[in-house]
Design an enzyme around this catalytic site. Structure first.
Site, mmCIF file in Angstrom:
data_model
loop_
_atom_site.group_PDB
_atom_site.id
_atom_site.type_symbol
_atom_site.label_atom_id
_atom_site.label_comp_id
_atom_site.label_asym_id
_atom_site.label_seq_id
_atom_site.Cartn_x
_atom_site.Cartn_y
_atom_site.Cartn_z
ATOM 1 N N ASP A 1 -5.869 37.160 75.274
ATOM 2 C CA ASP A 1 -5.218 37.061 76.581
ATOM 3 C C ASP A 1 -4.285 38.264 76.763
ATOM 4 O O ASP A 1 -3.453 38.541 75.897
ATOM 5 C CB ASP A 1 -4.423 35.739 76.606
ATOM 6 C CG ASP A 1 -3.923 35.372 77.988
ATOM 7 O OD1 ASP A 1 -4.551 35.780 78.982
ATOM 8 O OD2 ASP A 1 -2.912 34.641 78.069
ATOM 9 N N HIS A 2 -4.431 38.979 77.852
ATOM 10 C CA HIS A 2 -3.556 40.109 78.184
ATOM 11 C C HIS A 2 -3.458 41.182 77.106
ATOM 12 O O HIS A 2 -2.350 41.620 76.747
ATOM 13 C CB HIS A 2 -2.138 39.626 78.539
ATOM 14 C CG HIS A 2 -2.089 38.840 79.805
ATOM 15 N ND1 HIS A 2 -2.154 39.403 81.055
ATOM 16 C CD2 HIS A 2 -2.031 37.503 80.019
ATOM 17 C CE1 HIS A 2 -2.130 38.460 81.975
ATOM 18 N NE2 HIS A 2 -2.063 37.294 81.368
ATOM 19 N N GLU B 1 -8.430 43.430 84.866
ATOM 20 C CA GLU B 1 -7.542 42.893 85.910
ATOM 21 C C GLU B 1 -7.225 43.954 86.950
ATOM 22 O O GLU B 1 -6.926 45.099 86.633
ATOM 23 C CB GLU B 1 -6.233 42.351 85.299
ATOM 24 C CG GLU B 1 -5.276 41.837 86.384
ATOM 25 C CD GLU B 1 -4.159 40.908 85.895
ATOM 26 O OE1 GLU B 1 -4.349 40.242 84.864
ATOM 27 O OE2 GLU B 1 -3.114 40.859 86.565
ATOM 28 N N HIS C 1 2.882 33.935 86.434
ATOM 29 C CA HIS C 1 3.029 33.304 85.117
ATOM 30 C C HIS C 1 4.333 32.498 85.037
ATOM 31 O O HIS C 1 5.304 32.833 85.713
ATOM 32 C CB HIS C 1 3.020 34.375 84.023
ATOM 33 C CG HIS C 1 1.689 35.029 83.857
ATOM 34 N ND1 HIS C 1 1.433 36.317 84.230
ATOM 35 C CD2 HIS C 1 0.517 34.547 83.356
ATOM 36 C CE1 HIS C 1 0.165 36.612 83.977
ATOM 37 N NE2 HIS C 1 -0.417 35.557 83.444
ATOM 38 N N GLY C 2 4.343 31.489 84.199
ATOM 39 C CA GLY C 2 5.577 30.758 83.922
ATOM 40 C C GLY C 2 5.730 29.491 84.743
ATOM 41 O O GLY C 2 4.787 29.019 85.393
ATOM 42 N N HIS D 1 -5.285 33.751 86.745
ATOM 43 C CA HIS D 1 -4.153 33.602 85.815
ATOM 44 C C HIS D 1 -3.035 32.823 86.512
ATOM 45 O O HIS D 1 -3.067 32.612 87.713
ATOM 46 C CB HIS D 1 -3.632 34.990 85.408
ATOM 47 C CG HIS D 1 -4.488 35.661 84.395
ATOM 48 N ND1 HIS D 1 -4.086 35.904 83.106
ATOM 49 C CD2 HIS D 1 -5.758 36.138 84.478
ATOM 50 C CE1 HIS D 1 -5.057 36.507 82.444
ATOM 51 N NE2 HIS D 1 -6.082 36.674 83.257
ATOM 52 N N GLY D 2 -2.033 32.453 85.702
ATOM 53 C CA GLY D 2 -0.850 31.812 86.277
ATOM 54 C C GLY D 2 -1.189 30.534 87.009
ATOM 55 O O GLY D 2 -0.654 30.248 88.083
ATOM 56 N N SER E 1 -0.981 27.234 86.010
ATOM 57 C CA SER E 1 -0.388 25.935 85.659
ATOM 58 C C SER E 1 0.162 25.273 86.918
ATOM 59 O O SER E 1 0.674 25.941 87.818
ATOM 60 C CB SER E 1 0.748 26.107 84.644
ATOM 61 O OG SER E 1 0.215 26.259 83.340
ATOM 62 N N SER F 1 1.575 27.369 80.599
ATOM 63 C CA SER F 1 2.880 26.734 80.849
ATOM 64 C C SER F 1 2.798 25.205 80.862
ATOM 65 O O SER F 1 3.694 24.528 80.345
ATOM 66 C CB SER F 1 3.472 27.232 82.166
ATOM 67 O OG SER F 1 3.741 28.610 82.064
HETATM 68 P P1 13P Z 1 0.639 29.846 83.355
HETATM 69 O O1 13P Z 1 1.956 30.441 82.973
HETATM 70 O O2 13P Z 1 0.600 29.455 84.786
HETATM 71 O O3 13P Z 1 0.224 28.737 82.452
HETATM 72 O O4 13P Z 1 -0.462 31.004 83.188
HETATM 73 C C1 13P Z 1 -1.077 31.259 81.965
HETATM 74 C C2 13P Z 1 -1.881 32.509 81.965
HETATM 75 O O5 13P Z 1 -2.195 33.100 82.981
HETATM 76 C C3 13P Z 1 -2.294 33.030 80.650
HETATM 77 O O6 13P Z 1 -2.919 34.263 80.767
HETATM 78 O O1 G3H Z 2 0.045 34.773 80.432
HETATM 79 C C1 G3H Z 2 0.645 34.642 79.383
HETATM 80 C C2 G3H Z 2 0.518 33.462 78.524
HETATM 81 O O2 G3H Z 2 1.260 32.387 79.043
HETATM 82 C C3 G3H Z 2 0.910 33.811 77.117
HETATM 83 O O3 G3H Z 2 2.289 33.932 76.991
HETATM 84 O O4 G3H Z 2 2.672 36.122 75.860
HETATM 85 O O5 G3H Z 2 4.379 34.264 75.775
HETATM 86 O O6 G3H Z 2 2.218 34.072 74.481
HETATM 87 P P1 G3H Z 2 2.927 34.652 75.688
HETATM 88 ZN ZN ZN Z 3 -2.190 35.509 82.352
#
Ligand code: 13P
Ligand code: G3H
Ligand code: ZN
Length: 309
Positions: free
Chosen positions: A82-83, A134, A180-181, A211-212, A214, A257
């Site tokens: 991820d990322h 992305e 995110h978050g 993404h993001g 939640s 999240s």
């Molecule tokens: P959330 O913070 O909305 O759970 O997003 C997670 C995410 O995009 C991980 O790459």
């Molecule tokens: O998008 C990011 C994910 O929520 C992962 O978060 O880099 O704190 O592990 P993290």
């Molecule tokens: Zn993400």
């Protein structure tokens, strides 16, 4: 069943108008909660590992835990970075057995994003690994990046065909208003479905990633706030918006999240009710069960990928 890439999963999800859940993993209880849920409802899974998760838990530990989950469930599971922010990080994950990586060049100018993404795609494809790129920038905070609201930018549909064609990516993460978050919207939640529709028109059949995503489920925020926490104004993406995205070109929905909130809320409540307990199994067990119930809910009621493994 060995680890799989997301190619087949996305093809079926696109055609079937549902999405695959990509859940972030950081330790054994999280992996067990997610995979036990997916087994019960027979869903394909993407388990994703951030650079921070890899640093926290160690690449080998996470891979071995995921191998154990495959042995226990027999499910098709894709392990995804991820990322990823550098070629070196992506290469290290590919060499270490991941079947999918994200190279997130979204903070670079267009040409640099293309150059970096293509470098990762060339290496990944030579090893049978798939790549998510992305375009556009989400606001919010992760371990590695902190993008302020002013620096966030929606994906420009004019750029997507050229980006996909010149990089050779297998899927594309876009920015349509999620972040995110746990604090995604100050006012009413709003996603730019018009941008998603235009991207879908320009890239027919191509899997899009959200993404993001939640929902920042109110019951867990409440559980945190009622047990010594303090998260006023926490707000996520309404589930009906996620269902709509899943019925469109979005084939992968990222959730982290919500897992964190479920785990933290459950543990806070446990300690509020049992202040003298100190055996980690007593509070990690219920936290694992909360994750399992949450993931089952997402798979069955939001993503629609139950029965598709
Ligand atoms: P959330 O913070 O909305 O759970 O997003 C997670 C995410 O995009 C991980 O790459
Ligand atoms: O998008 C990011 C994910 O929520 C992962 O978060 O880099 O704190 O592990 P993290
Ligand atoms: Zn993400």
């Amino acid at each position: 069943m060995p680890l799989v890439t997301s190619t087949e999963m996305f093809k079926k999800a696109y055609e079937g108008k549902y999405a695959i859940g990509a859940f972030n993993v950081n330790n054994m209880e999280i992996i067990q909660g997610i995979t036990e849920a997916a087994k019960e409802v027979n869903a394909p899974l993407i388990l994703q590992v951030s650079a921070g998760a890899r640093k926290y838990a160690n690449h080998t530990y996470l891979m071995k835990l995921i191998e154990a989950a495959i042995a226990e469930t027999g499910l098709p599971i894709c392990v995804h970075l991820d990322h990823g922010d550098t070629f070196e990080l992506c290469k290290s994950c590919i060499d270490g057995g991941f079947t999918s990586v994200m190279i997130d060049g979204s903070h670079h100018p267009f040409e640099e994003n293309i150059k970096l993404t293509k470098q990762v795609v060339d290496y990944a494809h030579s090893k049978g690994v798939v790549v998510e790129g992305e375009l556009g920038r989400l606001a919010g905070i992760e371990d590695a990046v902190n993008v302020s609201e002013e620096d966030a930018a929606f994906t420009d549909p004019d750029q997507v065909e050229e980006f996909v064609q010149r990089t050779g990516v297998d899927s594309l993460a876009i920015a349509i208003g999620t972040s995110h978050g746990a604090f995604k919207f100050k006012g009413e939640p709003k996603l730019r479905f018009d941008i998603l529709e235009e991207i879908e028109r320009r890239l027919p059949g191509f899997p899009i990633v959200l993404h993001g995503a939640s929902s920042v489920m109110p019951e867990y925020v409440e559980m945190i706030n009622n047990n010594g926490g303090n998260m006023p104004g926490a707000k996520g993406v309404p589930e009906d918006m996620l269902r709509k995205a899943a019925s469109m070109a979005v084939c992968k929905i990222n959730i982290d999240s919500d897992l964190r909130l479920a785990m933290t809320g459950t543990i806070r409540k446990y300690f509020a009710e049992n202040p003298s307990h100190f055996d980690p199994r007593q509070y990690l067990g219920p936290a694992r069960t909360a994750i399992k119930e949450l993931v089952k809910h997402k798979i069955v009621n939001v993503l629609g990928c139950d029965g598709k493994a």
